[in-house]
Design a protein around this motif. Structure first.
Motif, PDB file in Angstrom:
ATOM      1  N   LYS A  90       0.832  -1.207   0.000  1.00  0.00           N
ATOM      2  CA  LYS A  90       0.000   0.000   0.000  1.00  0.00           C
ATOM      3  C   LYS A  90       0.863   1.252   0.000  1.00  0.00           C
ATOM      4  N   ALA A  91       1.911   1.226   0.822  1.00  0.00           N
ATOM      5  CA  ALA A  91       2.789   2.395   0.908  1.00  0.00           C
ATOM      6  C   ALA A  91       3.476   2.660  -0.428  1.00  0.00           C
ATOM      7  N   ARG A  92       3.876   1.595  -1.120  1.00  0.00           N
ATOM      8  CA  ARG A  92       4.501   1.765  -2.439  1.00  0.00           C
ATOM      9  C   ARG A  92       3.532   2.406  -3.424  1.00  0.00           C
ATOM     10  N   VAL A  93       2.295   1.917  -3.411  1.00  0.00           N
ATOM     11  CA  VAL A  93       1.289   2.470  -4.327  1.00  0.00           C
ATOM     12  C   VAL A  93       1.018   3.930  -3.999  1.00  0.00           C
ATOM     13  N   GLU A  94       0.829   4.235  -2.720  1.00  0.00           N
ATOM     14  CA  GLU A  94       0.533   5.611  -2.323  1.00  0.00           C
ATOM     15  C   GLU A  94       1.681   6.549  -2.689  1.00  0.00           C
ATOM     16  N   ALA A  95       2.918   6.056  -2.542  1.00  0.00           N
ATOM     17  CA  ALA A  95       4.078   6.899  -2.850  1.00  0.00           C
ATOM     18  C   ALA A  95       4.172   7.197  -4.345  1.00  0.00           C
ATOM     19  N   VAL A  96       3.975   6.179  -5.177  1.00  0.00           N
ATOM     20  CA  VAL A  96       4.096   6.409  -6.618  1.00  0.00           C
ATOM     21  C   VAL A  96       2.915   7.229  -7.137  1.00  0.00           C
ATOM     22  N   LEU A  97       1.747   7.068  -6.531  1.00  0.00           N
ATOM     23  CA  LEU A  97       0.616   7.923  -6.890  1.00  0.00           C
ATOM     24  C   LEU A  97       0.930   9.382  -6.559  1.00  0.00           C
ATOM     25  N   ALA A  98       1.492   9.604  -5.375  1.00  0.00           N
ATOM     26  CA  ALA A  98       1.821  10.974  -4.958  1.00  0.00           C
ATOM     27  C   ALA A  98       2.831  11.611  -5.908  1.00  0.00           C
ATOM     28  N   GLU A  99       3.772  10.811  -6.396  1.00  0.00           N
ATOM     29  CA  GLU A  99       4.759  11.344  -7.338  1.00  0.00           C
ATOM     30  C   GLU A  99       4.092  11.843  -8.617  1.00  0.00           C
ATOM     31  N   ASP A 100       2.967  11.222  -8.973  1.00  0.00           N
ATOM     32  CA  ASP A 100       2.230  11.636 -10.171  1.00  0.00           C
ATOM     33  C   ASP A 100       1.092  12.602  -9.847  1.00  0.00           C
ATOM     34  N   GLY A 101       1.054  13.098  -8.602  1.00  0.00           N
ATOM     35  CA  GLY A 101       0.020  14.059  -8.222  1.00  0.00           C
ATOM     36  C   GLY A 101      -1.345  13.439  -8.039  1.00  0.00           C
ATOM     37  N   LEU A 102      -1.382  12.163  -7.650  1.00  0.00           N
ATOM     38  CA  LEU A 102      -2.644  11.446  -7.495  1.00  0.00           C
ATOM     39  C   LEU A 102      -2.778  10.921  -6.068  1.00  0.00           C
ATOM     40  N   ARG A 103      -3.999  10.536  -5.717  1.00  0.00           N
ATOM     41  CA  ARG A 103      -4.259   9.986  -4.393  1.00  0.00           C
ATOM     42  C   ARG A 103      -5.366   8.944  -4.486  1.00  0.00           C
ATOM     43  N   TYR A 104      -5.192   7.849  -3.742  1.00  0.00           N
ATOM     44  CA  TYR A 104      -6.215   6.796  -3.719  1.00  0.00           C
ATOM     45  C   TYR A 104      -7.172   7.028  -2.554  1.00  0.00           C
ATOM     46  N   TYR A 105      -8.486   6.884  -2.847  1.00  0.00           N
ATOM     47  CA  TYR A 105      -9.520   6.928  -1.823  1.00  0.00           C
ATOM     48  C   TYR A 105     -10.250   5.592  -1.811  1.00  0.00           C
ATOM     49  N   ARG A 106     -10.760   5.248  -0.646  1.00  0.00           N
ATOM     50  CA  ARG A 106     -11.443   3.973  -0.487  1.00  0.00           C
ATOM     51  C   ARG A 106     -12.569   3.805  -1.513  1.00  0.00           C
ATOM     52  N   HIS A 107     -12.852   2.555  -1.825  1.00  0.00           N
ATOM     53  CA  HIS A 107     -13.877   2.177  -2.801  1.00  0.00           C
ATOM     54  C   HIS A 107     -13.431   2.439  -4.238  1.00  0.00           C
ATOM     55  N   GLY A 108     -12.125   2.370  -4.468  1.00  0.00           N
ATOM     56  CA  GLY A 108     -11.632   2.387  -5.835  1.00  0.00           C
ATOM     57  C   GLY A 108     -11.661   3.728  -6.530  1.00  0.00           C
ATOM     58  N   ARG A 109     -11.355   4.796  -5.802  1.00  0.00           N
ATOM     59  CA  ARG A 109     -11.322   6.119  -6.431  1.00  0.00           C
ATOM     60  C   ARG A 109      -9.898   6.652  -6.423  1.00  0.00           C
ATOM     61  N   VAL A 110      -9.398   7.010  -7.586  1.00  0.00           N
ATOM     62  CA  VAL A 110      -8.096   7.662  -7.723  1.00  0.00           C
ATOM     63  C   VAL A 110      -8.345   9.042  -8.309  1.00  0.00           C
ATOM     64  N   LEU A 111      -7.880  10.065  -7.600  1.00  0.00           N
ATOM     65  CA  LEU A 111      -8.148  11.444  -8.012  1.00  0.00           C
ATOM     66  C   LEU A 111      -6.884  12.281  -7.937  1.00  0.00           C
ATOM     67  N   PRO A 112      -6.805  13.333  -8.748  1.00  0.00           N
ATOM     68  CA  PRO A 112      -5.714  14.286  -8.577  1.00  0.00           C
ATOM     69  C   PRO A 112      -5.752  14.882  -7.171  1.00  0.00           C
ATOM     70  N   VAL A 113      -4.609  15.117  -6.597  1.00  0.00           N
ATOM     71  CA  VAL A 113      -4.534  15.662  -5.243  1.00  0.00           C
ATOM     72  C   VAL A 113      -5.302  16.981  -5.169  1.00  0.00           C
ATOM     73  N   GLY A 114      -6.178  17.089  -4.158  1.00  0.00           N
ATOM     74  CA  GLY A 114      -6.946  18.309  -3.953  1.00  0.00           C
ATOM     75  C   GLY A 114      -8.314  18.307  -4.579  1.00  0.00           C
ATOM     76  N   ARG A 115      -8.600  17.338  -5.439  1.00  0.00           N
ATOM     77  CA  ARG A 115      -9.916  17.302  -6.079  1.00  0.00           C
ATOM     78  C   ARG A 115     -10.906  16.558  -5.201  1.00  0.00           C
ATOM     79  N   VAL A 116     -12.157  17.032  -5.172  1.00  0.00           N
ATOM     80  CA  VAL A 116     -13.204  16.415  -4.375  1.00  0.00           C
ATOM     81  C   VAL A 116     -13.826  15.262  -5.140  1.00  0.00           C
ATOM     82  N   ALA A 117     -14.051  14.146  -4.447  1.00  0.00           N
ATOM     83  CA  ALA A 117     -14.729  13.003  -5.067  1.00  0.00           C
ATOM     84  C   ALA A 117     -16.209  13.304  -5.201  1.00  0.00           C
ATOM     85  N   GLU A 118     -16.723  13.311  -6.417  1.00  0.00           N
ATOM     86  CA  GLU A 118     -18.119  13.668  -6.657  1.00  0.00           C
ATOM     87  C   GLU A 118     -19.002  12.431  -6.611  1.00  0.00           C
ATOM     88  N   THR A 119     -19.137  11.873  -5.386  1.00  0.00           N
ATOM     89  CA  THR A 119     -20.018  10.718  -5.207  1.00  0.00           C
ATOM     90  C   THR A 119     -21.035  11.084  -4.148  1.00  0.00           C
TER      91      THR A 119
END
Length: 289
Positions: A90-119
């Motif tokens: 998990k830490a590896r995934v979170e780190a590489v996502l952060a390098e690309d300006g992304l973040r994982y949220y529960r229930h399978g959502r990957v969003l650019p850092v700072g963007r609100v999940a519209e669910t």
């Protein structure tokens, strides 16, 4: 549809991390990745397929990435021997996502850092970098209830040497809910009796008189009890409708072992109920471990 290019480093890391999970055929079918899966080993296949998704203008690549990651990121291993490896992954995934300006949220959502999940409403609050201030007490209570599982986690998995807490019955859940409500609601009355109905009174778990709100909690003990929960709620609704201060009844069902086979069926009880000229509006929340 917005497509986001996925870096080779990100695709490789995800492929390496998820190669040990089962259900490859199901994952292939549900990921939403474009075209047929590459004829490669599992980790190489996902490295290539995810990269391809990031190049396809007709594919929501972040949704595909979230679908691929969801099972791994959201499911803690049962075997204690696998937990540290899972955390490292998990830490590896979170780190590489952060390098690309992304973040994982529960229930399978990957969003650019700072963007609100519209669910749903609660997911929007959870995904914001700075949580929004609830506008009403009803919003506070709903966020508290829907966040019970998250609140349980740090108390269940405490730091070394600290006593852990186990939420095994409705009293445990009530105590946590009470503690979370008290900073927000001045008058929270626990176990107040309702007026007599059919010759019997019952105790309300929580009564918020300033807000005409009663909260009833139940803990599902086993599958036999799961079948009876709906009938219990019907009786509770009749009791609480007799209370002059109860205009809203929120039922919190803690089902740690997922014994209720159709939790959506309990939603049939939601809505307005009338009893002897009094009306109570019912909402039902199911909380799992």
């Amino acid at each position: 549809m917005t497509n986001t290019r996925l870096s080779r480093a990100l695709c490789k890391t995800v492929g390496d991390v998820i190669q040990g999970i089962g259900g490859h055929a199901t994952l292939d079918a549900t990921s939403g990745a474009p075209g047929d899966p590459p004829e490669l080993a599992h980790h190489s296949k996902w490295k290539e397929w995810l990269f391809r998704a990031g190049q396809d203008p007709n594919t929501d690549s972040l949704q595909v990435l979230g679908n691929v990651l969801e099972e791994y990121m959201d499911t803690k291993p049962v075997d204690p021997a696998d937990i540290e490896r899972w955390k490292d992954g998990k830490a590896r995934v979170e780190a590489v996502l952060a390098e690309d300006g992304l973040r994982y949220y529960r229930h399978g959502r990957v969003l650019p850092v700072g963007r609100v999940a519209e669910t749903d409403e609660f997911s929007q609050v959870a995904a914001k970098m700075v949580p929004a201030m609830p506008g009403t007490v009803d919003e506070v209570v709903q966020i508290v209830i829907q966040g019970l599982r998250r609140a349980m986690h740090p108390l269940t998995y405490r730091r070394k040497g600290a006593d852990t807490m186990h939420f095994a019955n409705e009293y445990d859940v009530q105590d946590l809910l009470h503690a979370l409500l008290r900073p927000w609601v001045v008058d929270v009355r626990a176990e107040e009796y309702t007026p007599s109905y059919a010759g019997k009174s019952t105790r309300m778990d929580f009564f918020l008189p300033a807000h005409d709100l009663v909260i009833e909690t139940k803990c599902v003990r086993d599958r036999a009890h799961a079948k009876a929960v709906g009938d219990e709620l019907v009786i509770d609704i009749s009791h609480y409708a007799a209370h002059p201060g109860c205009k809203k009844l929120w039922c919190v069902i803690y089902d740690p072992e997922h014994c209720i086979t159709n939790p959506e069926g309990l939603k049939d009880l939601e809505g307005n109920h009338n009893k002897d000229g009094r009306e109570v509006k019912v909402k039902v929340f199911t909380v799992n471990k």
